[in-house]
Design a protein around this motif. Structure first.
Motif, PDB file in Angstrom:
ATOM      1  N   ASP A 153      -9.524   0.534  -3.576  1.00 14.77           N
ATOM      2  CA  ASP A 153      -8.712  -0.399  -3.457  1.00 14.77           C
ATOM      3  C   ASP A 153      -8.424  -1.184  -4.327  1.00 14.77           C
ATOM      4  O   ASP A 153      -8.239  -2.398  -4.460  1.00 14.77           O
ATOM      5  CB  ASP A 153      -9.338  -1.065  -2.339  1.00 14.77           C
ATOM      6  CG  ASP A 153     -10.738  -1.555  -2.325  1.00 14.77           C
ATOM      7  OD1 ASP A 153     -11.182  -1.423  -3.605  1.00 14.77           O
ATOM      8  OD2 ASP A 153     -11.457  -2.001  -1.484  1.00 14.77           O
TER       9      ASP A 153
ATOM     10  N   ARG B 262      -5.973  -1.668  -6.353  1.00 19.67           N
ATOM     11  CA  ARG B 262      -4.421  -2.386  -6.260  1.00 19.67           C
ATOM     12  C   ARG B 262      -4.642  -3.816  -5.867  1.00 19.67           C
ATOM     13  O   ARG B 262      -3.931  -4.759  -6.069  1.00 19.67           O
ATOM     14  CB  ARG B 262      -3.668  -1.480  -5.404  1.00 19.67           C
ATOM     15  CG  ARG B 262      -2.167  -1.921  -5.287  1.00 19.67           C
ATOM     16  CD  ARG B 262      -1.319  -0.952  -4.718  1.00 19.67           C
ATOM     17  NE  ARG B 262      -1.746   0.036  -3.871  1.00 19.67           N
ATOM     18  CZ  ARG B 262      -1.662  -0.002  -2.534  1.00 19.67           C
ATOM     19  NH1 ARG B 262      -1.084  -1.282  -2.103  1.00 19.67           N
ATOM     20  NH2 ARG B 262      -2.299   0.782  -1.839  1.00 19.67           N
ATOM     21  N   ALA B 263      -5.807  -3.961  -4.844  1.00 20.41           N
ATOM     22  CA  ALA B 263      -6.009  -5.215  -4.243  1.00 20.41           C
ATOM     23  C   ALA B 263      -6.972  -6.045  -4.771  1.00 20.41           C
ATOM     24  O   ALA B 263      -7.297  -7.350  -4.234  1.00 20.41           O
ATOM     25  CB  ALA B 263      -6.049  -4.832  -2.691  1.00 20.41           C
TER      26      ALA B 263
ATOM     27  N   ASP C 282       1.460   2.871  -8.415  1.00 25.45           N
ATOM     28  CA  ASP C 282       1.376   2.293  -7.042  1.00 25.45           C
ATOM     29  C   ASP C 282       2.644   3.053  -6.461  1.00 25.45           C
ATOM     30  O   ASP C 282       3.632   2.597  -6.450  1.00 25.45           O
ATOM     31  CB  ASP C 282       1.754   0.748  -7.241  1.00 25.45           C
ATOM     32  CG  ASP C 282       1.916   0.105  -5.661  1.00 25.45           C
ATOM     33  OD1 ASP C 282       1.930   1.020  -4.759  1.00 25.45           O
ATOM     34  OD2 ASP C 282       1.645  -1.037  -5.585  1.00 25.45           O
TER      35      ASP C 282
END
Ligand code: GLU
Length: 291
Positions: A131, A133-134, A155
């Motif tokens: 995760d 990306r977060a 992404d």
């Protein structure tokens, strides 16, 4: 404009009959179309590529009777160009650094699989389970500042949202007979790695950029790369690169029906040459017409 073909081997081992088929098919198609034939050495992986393999490739190709135009292009000599492309994609907000090691990724996949099957890409590798990306901007900055290694991942959802649905022109055939206008399915690859902290490009990014820069109009390569074309089309669309036509060809199999591969130690062309086989006999064996 005459069509432009290319053969793009990686110097991480000796060529085998599968490479000979791909190279000869490119050469024959270029000649029949009055086109140009280029040679590109895909040597971005410094740990596996070696100059002696490149020398062996050039010697095998000459022995087979292949000729190419102009300078040989080596990907390792163009890292700056790939860096510029990753900068551009970063500025578009489409890349993020992911800090998990390969071992951590394997562990995460195992964890996810306890809840049910975890999706795999067309090559059978699990999609990115992390995760990163977060991550909060602070945490990301902290990890970057710590000097930790990372992979730059695309992404995928944001990239697809930006360019919409894509397709490519296929003159050959996919694993299930796909041909003509083939809808690209880049989502099947998840958030692919496009570069790493110490390597400015992945295969996908370099191939998309180089095919465009070399003016390649006809990509002729093995069917094992059929679905990788989805990612190449996406990168072409994101980076405003022209799209070539594709012809994915059959793979040359060993007697047991497996695809020839360097890792499985398929008999090399060097060994075949040593055993006295001639280039016309190689063509016959591969089902190609005489030169
Ligand atoms: N370098 C790749 C290989 O040796 C081929 C890449 C391509 O033709 O797009 O398998």
């Amino acid at each position: 404009m005459p069509p432009v073909f290319r053969f793009a081997p990686s110097p991480n081992g000796l060529l085998h009959l599968g490479h000979a088929f791909s190279a000869l098919l490119n050469f024959d198609l270029a000649r029949a179309a009055g086109g140009r034939m280029l040679l590109r050495i895909e040597d971005i992986d410094a740990t596996r590529c070696r100059p002696e393999f490149e020398a062996a490739i050039l010697s095998d190709l000459s022995w087979l009777g292949l000729r190419w135009e102009g300078e040989v292009r080596r990907q390792s000599e163009h890292f700056e160009l790939y860096r510029q492309a990753t900068t551009r994609l970063s500025e578009m907000g489409l890349l993020y650094p992911a800090f998990e090691s390969r071992a951590e990724i394997a562990r995460l996949v195992m964890q996810r699989e306890q809840a049910g099957p975890w999706p795999r890409d067309p090559d059978g590798a699990p999609l990115y389970p992390g995760d990163a990306r977060a991550l909060t901007p602070d945490r990301r900055a902290q990890l970057l500042a710590s000097g930790a290694p990372y992979a730059l991942r695309l992404d995928m959802a944001a990239a697809i949202a930006r360019v919409g649905s894509l397709s490519w022109r296929e003159r050959g055939e996919g694993p299930h007979g796909e041909t003509g206008t083939v809808p690209a399915q880049p989502q099947a690859w998840g958030d692919v790695v496009l570069a790493r902290k110490d390597t400015p490009t992945s295969y996908h990014l370099a191939v998309a950029i180089d095919d465009a820069l070399q003016g390649v109009t006809e990509v002729v390569r093995g069917r094992d790369l059929f679905w990788a074309t989805s990612v190449h089309r996406l990168l072409q669309a994101l980076l405003d690169l022209p799209q070539p036509a594709y012809r994915h060809h059959r793979l040359i199999l060993d007697v047991a029906g497996h695809k020839l591969s360097k890792s499985m130690r398929a008999t090399s062309l060097v060994e075949l040459r040593g055993s006295g086989i001639t280039p016309p006999a190689i063509r016959r064996q591969l089902g190609l017409p005489p030169a």
